[in-house]
Design a protein around this motif. Structure first.
Motif, PDB file in Angstrom:
ATOM      1  N   SER A 160     -35.806  15.555 -11.945  1.00  0.00           N
ATOM      2  CA  SER A 160     -35.179  14.623 -11.004  1.00  0.00           C
ATOM      3  C   SER A 160     -33.806  14.156 -11.449  1.00  0.00           C
ATOM      4  O   SER A 160     -32.976  13.792 -10.615  1.00  0.00           O
ATOM      5  CB  SER A 160     -36.085  13.407 -10.790  1.00  0.00           C
ATOM      6  OG  SER A 160     -36.278  12.706 -12.015  1.00  0.00           O
ATOM      7  N   THR A 219     -31.591  15.884 -13.819  1.00  0.00           N
ATOM      8  CA  THR A 219     -30.650  16.884 -14.324  1.00  0.00           C
ATOM      9  C   THR A 219     -30.683  18.118 -13.428  1.00  0.00           C
ATOM     10  O   THR A 219     -31.535  18.243 -12.557  1.00  0.00           O
ATOM     11  CB  THR A 219     -30.999  17.321 -15.768  1.00  0.00           C
ATOM     12  OG1 THR A 219     -32.132  18.203 -15.738  1.00  0.00           O
ATOM     13  CG2 THR A 219     -31.316  16.121 -16.649  1.00  0.00           C
ATOM     14  N   ASP A 220     -29.753  19.022 -13.687  1.00  0.00           N
ATOM     15  CA  ASP A 220     -29.717  20.305 -12.983  1.00  0.00           C
ATOM     16  C   ASP A 220     -30.108  21.450 -13.906  1.00  0.00           C
ATOM     17  O   ASP A 220     -29.805  22.621 -13.630  1.00  0.00           O
ATOM     18  CB  ASP A 220     -28.310  20.562 -12.419  1.00  0.00           C
ATOM     19  CG  ASP A 220     -27.943  19.577 -11.316  1.00  0.00           C
ATOM     20  OD1 ASP A 220     -28.842  19.230 -10.521  1.00  0.00           O
ATOM     21  OD2 ASP A 220     -26.779  19.147 -11.262  1.00  0.00           O
ATOM     22  N   PRO A 257     -32.014  24.465 -15.557  1.00  0.00           N
ATOM     23  CA  PRO A 257     -32.942  25.450 -15.003  1.00  0.00           C
ATOM     24  C   PRO A 257     -34.373  25.135 -15.420  1.00  0.00           C
ATOM     25  O   PRO A 257     -34.619  24.554 -16.485  1.00  0.00           O
ATOM     26  CB  PRO A 257     -32.456  26.771 -15.622  1.00  0.00           C
ATOM     27  CG  PRO A 257     -31.049  26.517 -16.039  1.00  0.00           C
ATOM     28  CD  PRO A 257     -30.976  25.070 -16.420  1.00  0.00           C
ATOM     29  N   ARG A 291     -39.800  23.320  -8.765  1.00  0.00           N
ATOM     30  CA  ARG A 291     -38.629  23.354  -7.872  1.00  0.00           C
ATOM     31  C   ARG A 291     -38.851  22.487  -6.637  1.00  0.00           C
ATOM     32  O   ARG A 291     -37.927  21.781  -6.196  1.00  0.00           O
ATOM     33  CB  ARG A 291     -38.315  24.792  -7.487  1.00  0.00           C
ATOM     34  CG  ARG A 291     -37.738  25.614  -8.636  1.00  0.00           C
ATOM     35  CD  ARG A 291     -37.354  27.023  -8.184  1.00  0.00           C
ATOM     36  NE  ARG A 291     -36.709  27.746  -9.273  1.00  0.00           N
ATOM     37  CZ  ARG A 291     -37.359  28.410 -10.232  1.00  0.00           C
ATOM     38  NH1 ARG A 291     -38.691  28.439 -10.208  1.00  0.00           N
ATOM     39  NH2 ARG A 291     -36.700  29.031 -11.186  1.00  0.00           N
ATOM     40  N   ARG A 319     -38.438  18.921  -7.590  1.00  0.00           N
ATOM     41  CA  ARG A 319     -37.018  18.588  -7.746  1.00  0.00           C
ATOM     42  C   ARG A 319     -36.384  18.323  -6.383  1.00  0.00           C
ATOM     43  O   ARG A 319     -35.638  17.350  -6.210  1.00  0.00           O
ATOM     44  CB  ARG A 319     -36.295  19.717  -8.472  1.00  0.00           C
ATOM     45  CG  ARG A 319     -34.770  19.613  -8.426  1.00  0.00           C
ATOM     46  CD  ARG A 319     -34.132  20.659  -9.325  1.00  0.00           C
ATOM     47  NE  ARG A 319     -34.042  20.161 -10.691  1.00  0.00           N
ATOM     48  CZ  ARG A 319     -33.736  20.914 -11.738  1.00  0.00           C
ATOM     49  NH1 ARG A 319     -33.543  22.222 -11.590  1.00  0.00           N
ATOM     50  NH2 ARG A 319     -33.649  20.372 -12.946  1.00  0.00           N
ATOM     51  N   ARG A 320     -36.684  19.165  -5.411  1.00  0.00           N
ATOM     52  CA  ARG A 320     -36.103  18.965  -4.076  1.00  0.00           C
ATOM     53  C   ARG A 320     -36.550  17.620  -3.497  1.00  0.00           C
ATOM     54  O   ARG A 320     -35.739  16.889  -2.906  1.00  0.00           O
ATOM     55  CB  ARG A 320     -36.514  20.104  -3.144  1.00  0.00           C
ATOM     56  CG  ARG A 320     -35.819  21.434  -3.454  1.00  0.00           C
ATOM     57  CD  ARG A 320     -36.003  22.412  -2.310  1.00  0.00           C
ATOM     58  NE  ARG A 320     -37.406  22.768  -2.113  1.00  0.00           N
ATOM     59  CZ  ARG A 320     -37.998  23.797  -2.718  1.00  0.00           C
ATOM     60  NH1 ARG A 320     -37.321  24.563  -3.550  1.00  0.00           N
ATOM     61  NH2 ARG A 320     -39.274  24.059  -2.475  1.00  0.00           N
ATOM     62  N   GLN A 379     -34.871  14.642  -5.465  1.00  0.00           N
ATOM     63  CA  GLN A 379     -33.434  14.516  -5.350  1.00  0.00           C
ATOM     64  C   GLN A 379     -32.945  14.362  -3.922  1.00  0.00           C
ATOM     65  O   GLN A 379     -31.768  14.112  -3.707  1.00  0.00           O
ATOM     66  CB  GLN A 379     -32.749  15.738  -5.995  1.00  0.00           C
ATOM     67  CG  GLN A 379     -32.946  15.815  -7.505  1.00  0.00           C
ATOM     68  CD  GLN A 379     -32.214  16.974  -8.137  1.00  0.00           C
ATOM     69  OE1 GLN A 379     -31.766  17.892  -7.442  1.00  0.00           O
ATOM     70  NE2 GLN A 379     -32.081  16.942  -9.445  1.00  0.00           N
TER      71      GLN A 379
END
Length: 300
Positions: A258, A260-261, A263, A292, A295-296, A299
């Motif tokens: 949540s 950082t970007d 991988p 993933r 994360r979507r 964010q």
């Protein structure tokens, strides 16, 4: 069980429920029990998160439980990890259950076990009373406060206005302050027993979760057998040492997903699970979604 809880495994055939961790779900939920919807759906069950049950008004025709007839202001502190028999809670037809994620009380999702280690308001939930229920009696002068606070939590959960998560946690904290004060003897006994051991367990996990770490590693570091350590930690928290190692890693994974970007493969290595495929399976098993997708949701 409320919608916020889901069975994640079975122990000797008994379903074990865990509080769902999801960016869209509140950290606290309230369930009003009625005669057609009893706690645990009428079967033996285990949950590995705290539950507080409160009887606002005990009806004259309600059946008696193992403690005898219910009274106005009865509160029950339900220990995580205990097997709850439906006969123990059959009399709660007019009661209310407050379910919550203990990680949220610490204010730091990165370290949920610190709630058990250091948060004094959660000590009453670590009791080992047979049947898993600690009965407390809320004084008459405090009963309006309890009723109003639970209603306030429900209102916040229904409206979900800005800041509602912080509001429900603030109301919950006030309830838990009362619980801790009513359970003074229980808390004192716990402070004199195995709480230092729990602190050592969680500290060992904190220091080494990003590396290969097993139950035996933690037990060896504390000079205990793996079996004894597992028993003590499960009795106190409702989870095993391995569960807590996984939870620590997943908490750090959620923070990195949540915030950082990085991988996903790199996040997997940072939480001590260098196999990205295995990391994804562990994450999905605990959260019901992929890293993933988490994360979507977190964010955006």
């Amino acid at each position: 069980m409320p919608d916020m809880a889901n069975p994640v495994r079975f122990r000797a055939g008994v379903p074990v429920y865990r509080y769902r961790t999801d960016p869209a779900r509140p950290p606290v939920s309230v369930l009003r029990f009625d005669w057609d919807r009893q706690p645990g759906h009428g079967r033996r069950h285990i949950h590995d998160f705290p539950v507080l049950m409160y009887v606002e008004h005990a009806g004259p025709g309600e059946p008696s439980g193992p403690f005898g007839p219910l009274a106005d202001g009865d509160a029950f502190v339900v220990a995580p990890g205990a097997v709850i028999d439906p006969t123990s809670v059959a009399a709660f037809g007019g009661g209310t259950g407050v379910f919550f994620d203990p990680a949220a009380l610490g204010g730091d999702e990165q370290a949920p076990w610190s709630s058990w280690r250091a948060h004094p308001l959660l000590l009453p939930f670590l009791h080992r009373i047979p049947g898993g229920l600690l009965r407390l009696s809320v004084p008459p002068e405090r009963q309006p406060f309890w009723s109003a606070t639970i209603t306030a939590i429900e209102t916040e959960l229904t409206g979900r206005a800005d800041g509602y998560r912080q509001a429900v946690l603030a109301h919950l904290t006030l309830l838990l302050v009362d619980v801790a004060r009513l359970a003074t003897d229980v808390v004192g006994d716990l402070r004199r027993s195995n709480e230092p051991l729990l602190a050592e367990v969680f500290e060992a996990i904190e220091q080494r979760f990003a590396q290969p770490l097993s139950l035996r590693d933690v037990a060896d570091g504390l000079g205990l057998t793996p079996g004894h350590l597992t028993t003590v930690v499960r009795q106190r928290t409702g989870r095993t040492v391995v569960d807590w190692i996984t939870e620590r890693r997943m908490a750090e994974a959620r923070r990195l997903l949540s915030g950082t970007d990085l991988p996903v493969a790199q996040i997997a290595r940072r939480v001590g699970l260098p196999d990205a495929g295995y990391f994804a399976r562990v994450f999905r098993a605990g959260h019901g979604t992929t890293p993933r997708a988490w994360r979507r949701a977190a964010q955006g």
